[in-house]
Design an enzyme around this catalytic site. Sequence first.
Site, PDB file in Angstrom:
ATOM      1  N   SER A   1      -2.541   3.622  -1.152  1.00  0.00           N
ATOM      2  CA  SER A   1      -3.968   3.190  -0.705  1.00  0.00           C
ATOM      3  C   SER A   1      -3.755   2.931   0.960  1.00  0.00           C
ATOM      4  O   SER A   1      -2.903   2.584   1.393  1.00  0.00           O
ATOM      5  CB  SER A   1      -4.240   1.697  -1.058  1.00  0.00           C
ATOM      6  OG  SER A   1      -5.490   1.158  -0.677  1.00  0.00           O
TER       7      SER A   1
ATOM      8  N   ASP B   1      -5.994   1.898   4.225  1.00  0.00           N
ATOM      9  CA  ASP B   1      -7.342   1.339   4.858  1.00  0.00           C
ATOM     10  C   ASP B   1      -7.345   2.201   6.257  1.00  0.00           C
ATOM     11  O   ASP B   1      -6.710   1.913   7.178  1.00  0.00           O
ATOM     12  CB  ASP B   1      -7.140  -0.107   5.024  1.00  0.00           C
ATOM     13  CG  ASP B   1      -8.368  -0.664   5.658  1.00  0.00           C
ATOM     14  OD1 ASP B   1      -9.175   0.040   6.490  1.00  0.00           O
ATOM     15  OD2 ASP B   1      -8.599  -1.890   5.592  1.00  0.00           O
TER      16      ASP B   1
ATOM     17  N   CYS C   1       1.018  -1.067   0.065  1.00  0.00           N
ATOM     18  CA  CYS C   1       0.026   0.066  -0.041  1.00  0.00           C
ATOM     19  C   CYS C   1       0.884   1.095  -0.019  1.00  0.00           C
ATOM     20  O   CYS C   1       0.506   2.362  -0.232  1.00  0.00           O
ATOM     21  CB  CYS C   1      -1.066   0.114   1.213  1.00  0.00           C
ATOM     22  SG  CYS C   1      -1.908  -1.289   1.261  1.00  0.00           S
TER      23      CYS C   1
ATOM     24  N   TYR D   1     -13.650   0.026   4.429  1.00  0.00           N
ATOM     25  CA  TYR D   1     -14.634  -1.013   3.596  1.00  0.00           C
ATOM     26  C   TYR D   1     -15.790  -1.174   4.344  1.00  0.00           C
ATOM     27  O   TYR D   1     -16.199  -0.897   5.472  1.00  0.00           O
ATOM     28  CB  TYR D   1     -13.711  -2.364   3.528  1.00  0.00           C
ATOM     29  CG  TYR D   1     -12.378  -2.374   2.932  1.00  0.00           C
ATOM     30  CD1 TYR D   1     -12.358  -2.592   1.485  1.00  0.00           C
ATOM     31  CD2 TYR D   1     -11.291  -2.187   3.618  1.00  0.00           C
ATOM     32  CE1 TYR D   1     -11.306  -2.608   1.120  1.00  0.00           C
ATOM     33  CE2 TYR D   1     -10.049  -2.330   2.674  1.00  0.00           C
ATOM     34  CZ  TYR D   1     -10.138  -2.445   1.333  1.00  0.00           C
ATOM     35  OH  TYR D   1      -8.892  -2.391   0.701  1.00  0.00           O
TER      36      TYR D   1
END
Length: 230
Positions: free
Chosen positions: A127, A129, A106, A169
């Site tokens: 990216s 999360d 990531c 998510y």
Amino acid sequence: MMFTLQNPRDCTRLQKSRRINYAYAAIEKLSLLHGVADPDTFCYYVPALDGLLNEQGVFGGAYGPRVTGQLDYIYNLLAEDPETRRAVVTIYSSQHDHMREQDIPCTVSLQFLLRDGRLSLIANMRSSDVYLGLPYDIQQFTFLQQLLAYWLKVEPGQYVHVAGSAHVYLKDIAAAEAVIDGKSDLNTRVEPPVDIDREVAWDHARIFFRIESELRSGSIADPRAGGGLR
């Protein structure tokens, strides 16, 4: 998404609705020195990581094997030229990561800047999360920042986190909302100084993982149980 920590030691939040796996966090930090991402070790603390193993049974995107070999270069570069703009640890690699793998890093790069006697770090993420990964990313990257600052005999500067995509998510939305609703339960833990000497850092990391493996396999007793070597 972009944010800055003025004090990289102020990198941990304690909250009942979002508990941190501190054993796994320690494994991630020290693997940056060890240069090995042993699936047996990582999956013991986070079993879900088993789903990221490739056909060869390894983590193709693990940071440790990609970072460790670059640390001496970064240290020497900053020691010789404190104003350098080239102190960049590259993690994402087109040679390895332009393929369909489960485990792709990531993080693109970590850029260290030594300015006014303080070592700052810019983490560039493709990216991020925000719910699951971000707490661990911050801890391991600020650990590396503090470690290099200690080697260079300077103070840590800012930690800057830049993410092209910051997301939560769908499966984690309820848990993330619980974190937001639980702000009154938020506490700060300032991490202890990182003071591992450069001359022994790699050996100490290797010894740590050897002892961890022996404890996990039962070939050495847990000292908390009052036992000795078996």
